[in-house]
Every structure is written in C-alpha cells, then in structure tokens.
Design a protein around this motif. Structure first.
Motif, PDB file in Angstrom:
ATOM      1  N   LEU A   2       3.651  -6.954  -5.907  1.00 38.25           N
ATOM      2  CA  LEU A   2       4.143  -6.253  -4.716  1.00 38.25           C
ATOM      3  C   LEU A   2       3.777  -6.957  -3.403  1.00 38.25           C
ATOM      4  O   LEU A   2       4.655  -7.250  -2.605  1.00 38.25           O
ATOM      5  N   PRO A   3       2.497  -7.264  -3.158  1.00 41.29           N
ATOM      6  CA  PRO A   3       2.196  -7.912  -1.878  1.00 41.29           C
ATOM      7  C   PRO A   3       2.786  -9.318  -1.758  1.00 41.29           C
ATOM      8  O   PRO A   3       3.167  -9.740  -0.671  1.00 41.29           O
ATOM      9  N   LEU A   4       2.885 -10.032  -2.881  1.00 40.22           N
ATOM     10  CA  LEU A   4       3.424 -11.391  -2.830  1.00 40.22           C
ATOM     11  C   LEU A   4       4.911 -11.413  -2.508  1.00 40.22           C
ATOM     12  O   LEU A   4       5.392 -12.311  -1.825  1.00 40.22           O
TER      13      LEU A   4
ATOM     14  N   LEU B 157       6.689  -0.062  -7.828  1.00 38.23           N
ATOM     15  CA  LEU B 157       5.731   0.896  -7.283  1.00 38.23           C
ATOM     16  C   LEU B 157       5.748   2.187  -8.095  1.00 38.23           C
ATOM     17  O   LEU B 157       4.701   2.777  -8.357  1.00 38.23           O
ATOM     18  N   SER B 158       6.940   2.607  -8.539  1.00 37.92           N
ATOM     19  CA  SER B 158       7.016   3.820  -9.360  1.00 37.92           C
ATOM     20  C   SER B 158       6.314   3.607 -10.706  1.00 37.92           C
ATOM     21  O   SER B 158       5.696   4.531 -11.233  1.00 37.92           O
ATOM     22  N   ILE B 159       6.394   2.398 -11.273  1.00 43.93           N
ATOM     23  CA  ILE B 159       5.662   2.110 -12.510  1.00 43.93           C
ATOM     24  C   ILE B 159       4.167   2.205 -12.265  1.00 43.93           C
ATOM     25  O   ILE B 159       3.417   2.758 -13.089  1.00 43.93           O
TER      26      ILE B 159
ATOM     27  N   ALA C   9      14.591  -2.984  -3.733  1.00 46.02           N
ATOM     28  CA  ALA C   9      14.821  -2.062  -4.856  1.00 46.02           C
ATOM     29  C   ALA C   9      13.835  -2.326  -5.997  1.00 46.02           C
ATOM     30  O   ALA C   9      13.272  -1.391  -6.565  1.00 46.02           O
ATOM     31  N   ILE C  10      13.617  -3.585  -6.321  1.00 45.73           N
ATOM     32  CA  ILE C  10      12.665  -3.916  -7.396  1.00 45.73           C
ATOM     33  C   ILE C  10      11.255  -3.524  -6.984  1.00 45.73           C
ATOM     34  O   ILE C  10      10.480  -3.013  -7.806  1.00 45.73           O
TER      35      ILE C  10
ATOM     36  N   ALA D  87      -0.380  -4.109 -16.993  1.00 46.63           N
ATOM     37  CA  ALA D  87       0.932  -4.067 -16.334  1.00 46.63           C
ATOM     38  C   ALA D  87       0.797  -3.519 -14.917  1.00 46.63           C
ATOM     39  O   ALA D  87       1.393  -4.042 -13.969  1.00 46.63           O
ATOM     40  N   GLY D  88       0.002  -2.475 -14.770  1.00 45.11           N
ATOM     41  CA  GLY D  88      -0.235  -1.924 -13.432  1.00 45.11           C
ATOM     42  C   GLY D  88      -0.929  -2.908 -12.519  1.00 45.11           C
ATOM     43  O   GLY D  88      -0.593  -3.032 -11.336  1.00 45.11           O
ATOM     44  N   LEU D  89      -1.886  -3.657 -13.059  1.00 41.96           N
ATOM     45  CA  LEU D  89      -2.585  -4.652 -12.248  1.00 41.96           C
ATOM     46  C   LEU D  89      -1.659  -5.806 -11.845  1.00 41.96           C
ATOM     47  O   LEU D  89      -1.750  -6.313 -10.728  1.00 41.96           O
ATOM     48  N   LEU D  90      -0.767  -6.193 -12.742  1.00 47.27           N
ATOM     49  CA  LEU D  90       0.196  -7.249 -12.403  1.00 47.27           C
ATOM     50  C   LEU D  90       1.137  -6.796 -11.293  1.00 47.27           C
ATOM     51  O   LEU D  90       1.538  -7.588 -10.441  1.00 47.27           O
TER      52      LEU D  90
END
Length: 132
Positions: A27-29, A111-113, A105-106, A19-22
């Motif tokens: 984020l950059p996309l 990022l917090s996850i 916001a998403i 999940a962190g890797l996804l």
C-alpha cells in the motif's frame, strides 16, 4: 453477530497473517506514490473486497466455488490463478484505463483484505496455535 458468519470457523494461519503484512508493504509503496488518489475508485475497491470476502464468499455460489477450488488440487489452482492473471493482463492491454484509477481501486481492495484479516485475527483470538 454477522461478522462471525463471514469469517472461517478455524483460526487464521500464519499465511493469512503474512498476506496482511505484505499488503502493509504494498500500500505505501504504490498508493503513496500517486499524486492523486481517486477516492471514489478507492472506496469502490474497498467495498468490492469486503463484499467478496464477506457475504459473497459465504453465499451458495461462494461456498461451491471454494469447494471446487480446494478439490482441484495445488497444480490446478496455480494454473487457474495464472490464467486469471493472463486474462486480466490481456484485458488491461485492450482497455486503456489510467494507472491512477487502477492503483486506487486495487489499493482499496487490498485495504479491505487487511481489514478483513485483522478482524479475523481479533475475532479468533489466536493464530494457528498461538493464543494471546
């Protein structure tokens, strides 16, 4: 330490790591393509994510919700997640929010996850059987 009370007592699984890797891919996309990132909405999403995964998840309401969610079974979980997605999709169609605000916001929430997942891995010192 406060952080340890907010993290599960078991080591993270490879699903947590995935999940962190996804998120690192998402984020950059998505956030990277924005011409303007609304920093206030990005920070709002970040704070909302950290509060929901930390103090809120470990409150009485969070523990009861987690217990109920684990108890209902896989099919019921999938149905409840799909129902939530449908409600969000419907509401988003009714309320005209600019895409930049939603994406900011998403992005902050995701990022917090990622931060939570990294702190979880570092705190546990292992990933479901794999130790450093």
């Amino acid at each position: 330490m406060v952080l340890r009370r907010w993290l599960p007592e078991r080591p993270p699984t490879w699903t947590d790591v995935l999940a962190g890797l996804l998120i690192l891919v998402w984020l950059p996309l998505n956030v990277g393509d924005l011409q303007t990132i609304y920093l206030s909405w990005f920070l709002f999403g970040s704070v909302a994510g950290l509060v929901s995964m930390g103090p809120l998840a470990n409150s009485l309401i969070g523990e009861r919700t987690g217990t109920w969610f684990r108890k209902i079974g896989v099919l019921s979980r999938a149905v409840s997640i799909l129902a939530f997605v449908a409600i969000v999709w419907f509401v988003r169609g009714q309320v005209d929010l600019p895409g930049k605000i939603v994406t900011s916001a998403i992005g902050g929430f995701l990022l917090s996850i990622l931060v939570y997942t990294l702190s979880y891995i570092l705190s546990a010192g292992e990933i479901s059987g794999w130790t450093r």
